[in-house]
Design a protein around this motif. Structure first.
Motif, PDB file in Angstrom:
ATOM      1  N   ALA B 177       0.640  -1.129   0.184  1.00  0.00           N
ATOM      2  CA  ALA B 177       0.045   0.022   0.071  1.00  0.00           C
ATOM      3  C   ALA B 177       0.943   1.327   0.018  1.00  0.00           C
ATOM      4  O   ALA B 177       0.495   2.275  -0.563  1.00  0.00           O
ATOM      5  CB  ALA B 177      -0.877   0.093   1.074  1.00  0.00           C
ATOM      6  N   LEU B 178       1.964   1.303   0.829  1.00  0.00           N
ATOM      7  CA  LEU B 178       2.888   2.411   0.706  1.00  0.00           C
ATOM      8  C   LEU B 178       3.262   2.807  -0.605  1.00  0.00           C
ATOM      9  O   LEU B 178       3.865   3.865  -0.815  1.00  0.00           O
ATOM     10  CB  LEU B 178       3.948   2.127   1.778  1.00  0.00           C
ATOM     11  CG  LEU B 178       3.692   2.292   3.219  1.00  0.00           C
ATOM     12  CD1 LEU B 178       5.082   1.487   4.095  1.00  0.00           C
ATOM     13  CD2 LEU B 178       3.245   3.472   3.856  1.00  0.00           C
ATOM     14  N   PRO B 182      -0.936  -0.551  -5.961  1.00  0.00           N
ATOM     15  CA  PRO B 182      -2.025  -1.270  -6.296  1.00  0.00           C
ATOM     16  C   PRO B 182      -3.390  -0.414  -6.387  1.00  0.00           C
ATOM     17  O   PRO B 182      -3.508   0.613  -5.579  1.00  0.00           O
ATOM     18  CB  PRO B 182      -2.009  -2.389  -5.137  1.00  0.00           C
ATOM     19  CG  PRO B 182      -0.547  -2.080  -4.751  1.00  0.00           C
ATOM     20  CD  PRO B 182      -0.184  -0.565  -4.805  1.00  0.00           C
ATOM     21  N   ALA B 183      -4.346  -1.169  -7.045  1.00  0.00           N
ATOM     22  CA  ALA B 183      -5.709  -0.553  -6.722  1.00  0.00           C
ATOM     23  C   ALA B 183      -6.403  -0.697  -5.494  1.00  0.00           C
ATOM     24  O   ALA B 183      -7.110   0.152  -5.147  1.00  0.00           O
ATOM     25  CB  ALA B 183      -6.585  -1.009  -8.005  1.00  0.00           C
ATOM     26  N   ARG B 184      -6.220  -2.004  -4.982  1.00  0.00           N
ATOM     27  CA  ARG B 184      -6.785  -2.159  -3.780  1.00  0.00           C
ATOM     28  C   ARG B 184      -6.046  -3.497  -3.166  1.00  0.00           C
ATOM     29  O   ARG B 184      -5.250  -4.131  -3.956  1.00  0.00           O
ATOM     30  CB  ARG B 184      -8.191  -2.679  -4.109  1.00  0.00           C
ATOM     31  CG  ARG B 184      -8.931  -3.317  -3.025  1.00  0.00           C
ATOM     32  CD  ARG B 184     -10.314  -4.047  -3.400  1.00  0.00           C
ATOM     33  NE  ARG B 184     -10.921  -4.672  -2.247  1.00  0.00           N
ATOM     34  CZ  ARG B 184     -11.540  -5.835  -2.359  1.00  0.00           C
ATOM     35  NH1 ARG B 184     -11.962  -6.210  -3.453  1.00  0.00           N
ATOM     36  NH2 ARG B 184     -12.152  -6.280  -1.244  1.00  0.00           N
ATOM     37  N   VAL B 201      -2.986   1.680  10.864  1.00  0.00           N
ATOM     38  CA  VAL B 201      -1.748   1.976   9.976  1.00  0.00           C
ATOM     39  C   VAL B 201      -2.669   2.701   8.677  1.00  0.00           C
ATOM     40  O   VAL B 201      -2.078   3.592   8.453  1.00  0.00           O
ATOM     41  CB  VAL B 201      -0.707   1.043   9.598  1.00  0.00           C
ATOM     42  CG1 VAL B 201      -0.009   1.354   8.555  1.00  0.00           C
ATOM     43  CG2 VAL B 201      -0.046   0.447  10.878  1.00  0.00           C
ATOM     44  N   ALA B 202      -3.323   1.960   8.249  1.00  0.00           N
ATOM     45  CA  ALA B 202      -4.164   2.325   6.915  1.00  0.00           C
ATOM     46  C   ALA B 202      -4.819   3.549   7.403  1.00  0.00           C
ATOM     47  O   ALA B 202      -4.713   4.627   6.379  1.00  0.00           O
ATOM     48  CB  ALA B 202      -4.987   1.457   6.399  1.00  0.00           C
ATOM     49  N   ARG B 203      -5.330   3.741   8.470  1.00  0.00           N
ATOM     50  CA  ARG B 203      -6.096   5.123   9.053  1.00  0.00           C
ATOM     51  C   ARG B 203      -5.125   6.377   8.964  1.00  0.00           C
ATOM     52  O   ARG B 203      -5.198   7.326   8.462  1.00  0.00           O
ATOM     53  CB  ARG B 203      -6.878   4.976   9.982  1.00  0.00           C
ATOM     54  CG  ARG B 203      -8.015   5.974  10.386  1.00  0.00           C
ATOM     55  CD  ARG B 203      -8.693   5.859  11.912  1.00  0.00           C
ATOM     56  NE  ARG B 203      -7.530   5.695  12.803  1.00  0.00           N
ATOM     57  CZ  ARG B 203      -6.815   6.886  13.239  1.00  0.00           C
ATOM     58  NH1 ARG B 203      -6.801   8.085  12.570  1.00  0.00           N
ATOM     59  NH2 ARG B 203      -5.731   6.684  14.043  1.00  0.00           N
ATOM     60  N   ASP B 208      -5.960   4.557   1.781  1.00  0.00           N
ATOM     61  CA  ASP B 208      -7.386   4.430   1.678  1.00  0.00           C
ATOM     62  C   ASP B 208      -7.668   3.095   0.887  1.00  0.00           C
ATOM     63  O   ASP B 208      -8.960   2.727   0.904  1.00  0.00           O
ATOM     64  CB  ASP B 208      -8.335   5.548   1.387  1.00  0.00           C
ATOM     65  CG  ASP B 208      -7.671   6.130   0.043  1.00  0.00           C
ATOM     66  OD1 ASP B 208      -6.676   5.400  -0.520  1.00  0.00           O
ATOM     67  OD2 ASP B 208      -8.130   7.123  -0.179  1.00  0.00           O
ATOM     68  N   ARG B 209      -6.723   2.452   0.212  1.00  0.00           N
ATOM     69  CA  ARG B 209      -6.923   1.328  -0.538  1.00  0.00           C
ATOM     70  C   ARG B 209      -6.656   0.014   0.230  1.00  0.00           C
ATOM     71  O   ARG B 209      -6.794  -1.112  -0.198  1.00  0.00           O
ATOM     72  CB  ARG B 209      -6.070   1.330  -1.899  1.00  0.00           C
ATOM     73  CG  ARG B 209      -6.574   2.692  -2.832  1.00  0.00           C
ATOM     74  CD  ARG B 209      -5.582   2.528  -3.921  1.00  0.00           C
ATOM     75  NE  ARG B 209      -5.556   3.770  -4.531  1.00  0.00           N
ATOM     76  CZ  ARG B 209      -4.708   4.109  -5.211  1.00  0.00           C
ATOM     77  NH1 ARG B 209      -3.529   3.486  -5.673  1.00  0.00           N
ATOM     78  NH2 ARG B 209      -4.565   5.457  -5.867  1.00  0.00           N
ATOM     79  N   LEU B 210      -6.232   0.223   1.376  1.00  0.00           N
ATOM     80  CA  LEU B 210      -5.641  -0.966   2.116  1.00  0.00           C
ATOM     81  C   LEU B 210      -6.776  -1.269   3.239  1.00  0.00           C
ATOM     82  O   LEU B 210      -7.280  -0.326   3.890  1.00  0.00           O
ATOM     83  CB  LEU B 210      -4.528  -0.625   2.913  1.00  0.00           C
ATOM     84  CG  LEU B 210      -3.734  -1.492   3.810  1.00  0.00           C
ATOM     85  CD1 LEU B 210      -3.724  -3.033   3.368  1.00  0.00           C
ATOM     86  CD2 LEU B 210      -2.640  -1.025   4.685  1.00  0.00           C
ATOM     87  N   GLU B 211      -7.056  -2.479   3.387  1.00  0.00           N
ATOM     88  CA  GLU B 211      -8.167  -3.032   4.357  1.00  0.00           C
ATOM     89  C   GLU B 211      -7.853  -4.407   5.058  1.00  0.00           C
ATOM     90  O   GLU B 211      -7.289  -5.212   4.015  1.00  0.00           O
ATOM     91  CB  GLU B 211      -9.563  -3.001   3.949  1.00  0.00           C
ATOM     92  CG  GLU B 211     -10.764  -3.288   4.543  1.00  0.00           C
ATOM     93  CD  GLU B 211     -12.184  -3.743   4.194  1.00  0.00           C
ATOM     94  OE1 GLU B 211     -13.052  -3.957   4.956  1.00  0.00           O
ATOM     95  OE2 GLU B 211     -12.105  -3.965   2.848  1.00  0.00           O
TER      96      GLU B 211
END
Lengths: 358, 358
Positions: B177-178, B182-184, B201-203, B208-211
């Motif tokens: 994600a960093l 990637p798209a998601r 960490v994502a927040r 915002d593409r990481l969950e």
């Protein structure tokens, strides 16, 4: 262009490409080809980055050109604005290489070899025979040969071992002998020039464990070589029949379980379909794949490039300036004694639908 | 000792080892183990260099000790004079590593990633959850995670792609994600601590593409994840059932042909017999093996080492000081849509005869 339209367009181009070139060519292959074209306008760099059989790749390029998505001129390939738009709508990104500059991506540092192996090998290579098309030759860089030997040493397949090299225009037998580590090295080749060269080097350099013998891989392996070696090394011709024949000879030359084999396999002449078929053949022969290092082997451009089969497929012509033909180094280890028949092989072992350099 | 006597002696040791440890252990494995003992007296370095399942390796060591060929004391292993003589008579040479120092043998230079990816990832890793035994955790070095991401980018499996990470104590989803490429990215794990950490960490980092979502691999894959991703990444537990279950979930999450999967596989917990079985399973599932980079992934020593299953197998005890547990990075690509059933899996997926760390 919407993503849906782009997929339909690609699917149409794929169908036409497959009609032109009767070899496997997947949607992913097409995207790899587009990614390469987003990265470079150099014809040979585009081939190297595409990782797609050249027969299918050139057919795909011709479809792109016919659809005004690509321009080919003076040895360069450039996506048109529509070509770039198609790639973008398909979500294709430029290739981003992460190759280690120190080892050229091999993971192996050949400078771990004794320094005099490196210097003597360089000196010897100055007088090597030129690659010729009749035997589908084309040899690798000195760094590649030395790295293969360093890797085999690392894996325990060199020191104290008996080694057979099946086809040796890469001069692996000489590099191995220079280390002084193997117990015995036999190089076999169909090319009398190479046999003379290797034996002459062995005599001159005092490499008394090295010997070269002329042999045609289509003939059964002589009885004295059967089940006699710890390690085989080869860089086979890539028609499925030629490849299988070479590997089978190598496997039959091994003593049995625990022995290892090294070989190269390319994308230029072999689709992933062929790779999968080869992987199944290896498992069925009692081998496990222990290492697969893609783009390990870089080939020096050979002199007969303008008369190779694929030259006429290219949409624009200019000889390559840098290495473009690479192969993946494979190491296998035998878990079982393979049940193979040591029989003569008839027919053309140098060519199949995916062959490009013969 | 003659070579013939040495082979007989080894064959006797092998038979006893196999009786003690019901896992595959070949003559070549024994020679690899002896080569390692000729190279180092450090217990953990000997494990790393042997490339042999720890269960069989420790049983072999105990046989060597009983035959007075090996001494184990204060965390060190030393071949006795008879042990060295046996190795010599068998033609075993010390291991000679050829690993590139720049990329630690990976062939991949993670410094090709944007610099801020490397620095931000290092910062984030300072607060990561500790590895726990209940889920067979043990995470890799930051260089390993970053190199995996750099490699996936190189292979065209990162940029613009949707990625699923099955089990993510290595924090691959965060590193991916960093990059912003990637798209998601969906990370799934059974460990609530990791889910919270990754989502936090994502927040905090605005990724915002990481969950991350909690999920137990024994459960069927939720319908919304089926055939929805371009790339899967995982570092599975290595019991054959656990491994197969994880890879099958990964394959079922892929959209179809052309999609890629990444996974690790060790020698410590998996024999080459198991490797071959896995390779056949992958081919049968419609995948081709495109890359196999051994010792790519180096693991940080985990806190529960003295309570892992294999601790009591060791002939002498001292905690490791350097990385000793490595895995081979595999990349596969789908050629066909696999015919797999998305069903629940019962039983112990964390352990089989070769398991060592659970």
């Amino acid at each position: 262009m919407t993503s849906q339209e782009a997929i339909q367009h690609l699917s149409h181009l794929l169908a036409q490409t497959r009609q032109q070139a009767p070899v496997p060519f997947t949607e992913r292959d097409a995207k790899r080809a587009l990614a390469a074209l987003l990265t470079t306008d150099n014809l040979w760099e585009a081939i190297r980055l595409s990782h797609v059989p050249l027969r299918a790749l050139t057919a795909f390029w011709h479809q792109l050109i016919a659809a005004e998505l690509l321009e080919a001129r003076d040895g360069a390939l450039r996506l048109t604005k529509s070509g770039q738009a198609l790639a973008q709508a398909l979500g294709v990104a430029p290739a981003r290489e992460a190759t280690c500059p120190h080892c050229e991506g091999r993971g192996v540092d050949y400078h771990t070899l004794p320094e005099q192996v490196v210097t003597r090998f360089a000196e010897i290579c100055k007088q090597r025979p030129e690659a010729i098309q009749a035997y589908d030759q084309g040899f690798v860089t000195e760094a590649t040969t030395l790295s293969r030997i360093a890797f085999a040493w690392h894996r325990g397949d060199l020191e104290g071992k008996t080694i057979i090299v099946l086809g040796d225009d890469d001069l692996m037998s000489i590099a191995a002998a220079l280390t002084g580590a193997p117990a015995r090295i036999l190089a076999i080749d169909i090319d009398e020039r190479l046999i003379q060269f290797i034996n002459e080097v062995a005599r001159r350099e005092g490499l008394d464990r090295l010997e070269a013998v002329r042999y045609d891989l289509r003939d059964p392996l002589p009885t004295s070589w059967l089940r006699s070696f710890d390690t085989f090394m080869t860089d086979p011709t890539e028609s499925f029949l030629g490849f299988k024949t070479t590997i089978e000879r190598g496997l039959m030359a091994l003593r049995g379980p625990g022995c290892a084999g090294y070989f190269g396999l390319t994308h230029v002449e072999s689709s992933y379909e062929k790779w999968a078929r080869i992987q199944r053949f290896l498992l069925d022969s009692g081998a496990v794949l222990t290492d697969l290092l893609d783009d390990f082997s870089a080939y020096i451009n050979w002199g007969y490039i303008e008369s190779m089969r694929s030259w006429k497929w290219l949409p624009t012509h200019r000889p390559p300036e840098r290495s473009w033909y690479y192969s993946a180094l494979h190491r296998i280890e035998l878990l079982r004694t393979p049940a193979l028949e040591n029989t003569a092989v008839e027919g053309d072992i140098f060519s199949d639908e995916e062959a490009a350099t013969t």
